[in-house]
Write a protein that holds these residues in place. Structure first.
Motif, PDB file in Angstrom:
ATOM      1  N   TYR A   1      10.663  30.399   5.087  1.00  0.00           N
ATOM      2  CA  TYR A   1      11.335  31.760   5.060  1.00  0.00           C
ATOM      3  C   TYR A   1      10.703  32.810   4.421  1.00  0.00           C
ATOM      4  O   TYR A   1      10.518  32.728   3.248  1.00  0.00           O
ATOM      5  CB  TYR A   1      13.014  31.591   4.676  1.00  0.00           C
ATOM      6  CG  TYR A   1      13.775  32.794   4.554  1.00  0.00           C
ATOM      7  CD1 TYR A   1      13.590  33.735   5.848  1.00  0.00           C
ATOM      8  CD2 TYR A   1      14.208  33.315   3.534  1.00  0.00           C
ATOM      9  CE1 TYR A   1      14.339  34.604   5.799  1.00  0.00           C
ATOM     10  CE2 TYR A   1      15.141  34.363   3.682  1.00  0.00           C
ATOM     11  CZ  TYR A   1      15.258  35.138   5.001  1.00  0.00           C
ATOM     12  OH  TYR A   1      15.965  36.196   4.679  1.00  0.00           O
TER      13      TYR A   1
ATOM     14  N   GLY B   1      13.530  32.270   9.115  1.00  0.00           N
ATOM     15  CA  GLY B   1      13.487  30.782   8.565  1.00  0.00           C
ATOM     16  C   GLY B   1      13.191  29.618   9.825  1.00  0.00           C
ATOM     17  O   GLY B   1      13.717  28.665   9.706  1.00  0.00           O
TER      18      GLY B   1
ATOM     19  N   THR C   1      12.778  27.176   2.433  1.00  0.00           N
ATOM     20  CA  THR C   1      14.240  27.543   2.876  1.00  0.00           C
ATOM     21  C   THR C   1      14.035  27.856   4.128  1.00  0.00           C
ATOM     22  O   THR C   1      12.972  28.462   4.537  1.00  0.00           O
ATOM     23  CB  THR C   1      14.438  28.825   1.955  1.00  0.00           C
ATOM     24  OG1 THR C   1      14.801  29.034   0.546  1.00  0.00           O
ATOM     25  CG2 THR C   1      15.754  29.805   2.806  1.00  0.00           C
ATOM     26  N   LEU C   2      14.762  27.179   5.025  1.00  0.00           N
ATOM     27  CA  LEU C   2      14.773  27.011   6.351  1.00  0.00           C
ATOM     28  C   LEU C   2      16.122  27.450   7.226  1.00  0.00           C
ATOM     29  O   LEU C   2      17.174  27.091   6.491  1.00  0.00           O
ATOM     30  CB  LEU C   2      14.047  25.689   6.647  1.00  0.00           C
ATOM     31  CG  LEU C   2      12.842  25.382   6.346  1.00  0.00           C
ATOM     32  CD1 LEU C   2      12.332  23.923   6.418  1.00  0.00           C
ATOM     33  CD2 LEU C   2      11.569  26.253   6.876  1.00  0.00           C
TER      34      LEU C   2
ATOM     35  N   HIS D   1       8.910  33.326  10.580  1.00  0.00           N
ATOM     36  CA  HIS D   1       9.017  32.954   9.444  1.00  0.00           C
ATOM     37  C   HIS D   1      10.097  33.936   8.683  1.00  0.00           C
ATOM     38  O   HIS D   1      10.940  33.289   7.953  1.00  0.00           O
ATOM     39  CB  HIS D   1       7.751  33.079   8.385  1.00  0.00           C
ATOM     40  CG  HIS D   1       6.852  32.025   8.673  1.00  0.00           C
ATOM     41  ND1 HIS D   1       7.050  30.853   8.045  1.00  0.00           N
ATOM     42  CD2 HIS D   1       5.677  32.073   9.377  1.00  0.00           C
ATOM     43  CE1 HIS D   1       5.857  29.998   8.433  1.00  0.00           C
ATOM     44  NE2 HIS D   1       5.129  30.931   9.058  1.00  0.00           N
TER      45      HIS D   1
ATOM     46  N   LEU E   1      20.733  28.859   5.914  1.00  0.00           N
ATOM     47  CA  LEU E   1      19.560  28.406   5.039  1.00  0.00           C
ATOM     48  C   LEU E   1      19.823  26.845   4.660  1.00  0.00           C
ATOM     49  O   LEU E   1      20.997  26.576   4.158  1.00  0.00           O
ATOM     50  CB  LEU E   1      19.309  29.186   3.785  1.00  0.00           C
ATOM     51  CG  LEU E   1      18.903  30.789   4.315  1.00  0.00           C
ATOM     52  CD1 LEU E   1      18.726  31.618   3.063  1.00  0.00           C
ATOM     53  CD2 LEU E   1      17.493  30.667   5.174  1.00  0.00           C
TER      54      LEU E   1
END
Length: 223
Positions: free
Chosen positions: A75, A94, A37-38, A91, A16
């Protein structure tokens, strides 16, 4: 086909990354609000998209840079389109971001919902942004793709065995779209000092209806 959630023992959260986008040292970072948050892979592609497409389009259409984007889904452990019986969404890894608005250095804010059918330069900017996204991401869904995306641009890096790319609606140059919009309403230009924001709000309902056609075969969705 119904899918059941992964058992807790087999689920590993993505790597993340919760910070701002940083498309280039010269333009400065772009704030993502609320904080997103990715997973790391999509962050680098978002940075490249902003550096190569979003900021140049912002300068071209408005003479200034984007300083903030509003995201409405990053996310999120869920099925596609929030359906618990659907395939798991990108999703959930993320690996996707939904962008609803862009804020410029002077405070001007363009929403996808209103700007997609708003002033000519708003339409031009958003269409150039979408076209650039289609060159960077494997999935891009914007207003007109289906009923779920009337108010945001969805981008993700979904990997398909067929290597098929999804870009809906089809990419069209901002210049062409803005020219059509100006011909329909030659007085709708925010370059005039008394015009601020999007004048396309009254078209929201029709825009939603226009985007309500869902391609069942391709099953476009919030990946």
């Amino acid at each position: 086909v119904e899918t059941s959630p992964l058992p807790p023992s087999s689920y590993e959260p993505p790597r993340l990354w919760p910070g701002p986008l940083n498309p280039s040292a010269t333009s400065g970072p772009v704030a993502v609000k609320p904080a997103a948050t990715l997973a790391c892979p999509i962050v680098s592609v978002l940075d490249r998209w902003f550096a190569e497409t979003v900021q140049p389009a912002a300068q071209r259409w408005f003479g200034q840079r984007v300083v903030e984007i509003k995201q409405i889904s990053a996310y999120s452990c869920r099925g596609m389109n929030g359906n618990p019986n659907a395939h798991i969404s990108e999703h959930a890894f993320g690996n996707a971001l939904d962008i609803a608005a862009f804020t410029f250095a002077d405070g001007r804010r363009i929403t996808v919902k209103d700007g997609w059918h708003g002033l000519p330069e708003e339409q031009g900017f958003l269409r150039d942004v979408e076209a650039g996204a289609c060159r960077q991401f494997t999935t891009v869904l914007a207003p007109g793709s289906n009923a779920y995306h009337y108010d945001h641009i969805h981008v993700d890096l979904m990997r398909r065995a067929s290597r098929r790319l999804i870009c809906e609606p089809a990419a069209v140059s901002g210049e062409e779209i803005a020219s059509r919009a100006a011909q329909r309403n030659p007085y709708a230009s925010s370059r005039e000092p008394y015009a601020t924001g999007s004048l396309g709000t009254h078209k929201t309902a029709s825009a939603h209806q226009h985007g309500a056609k869902v391609d069942e075969e391709d099953e476009f969705e919030d990946q």
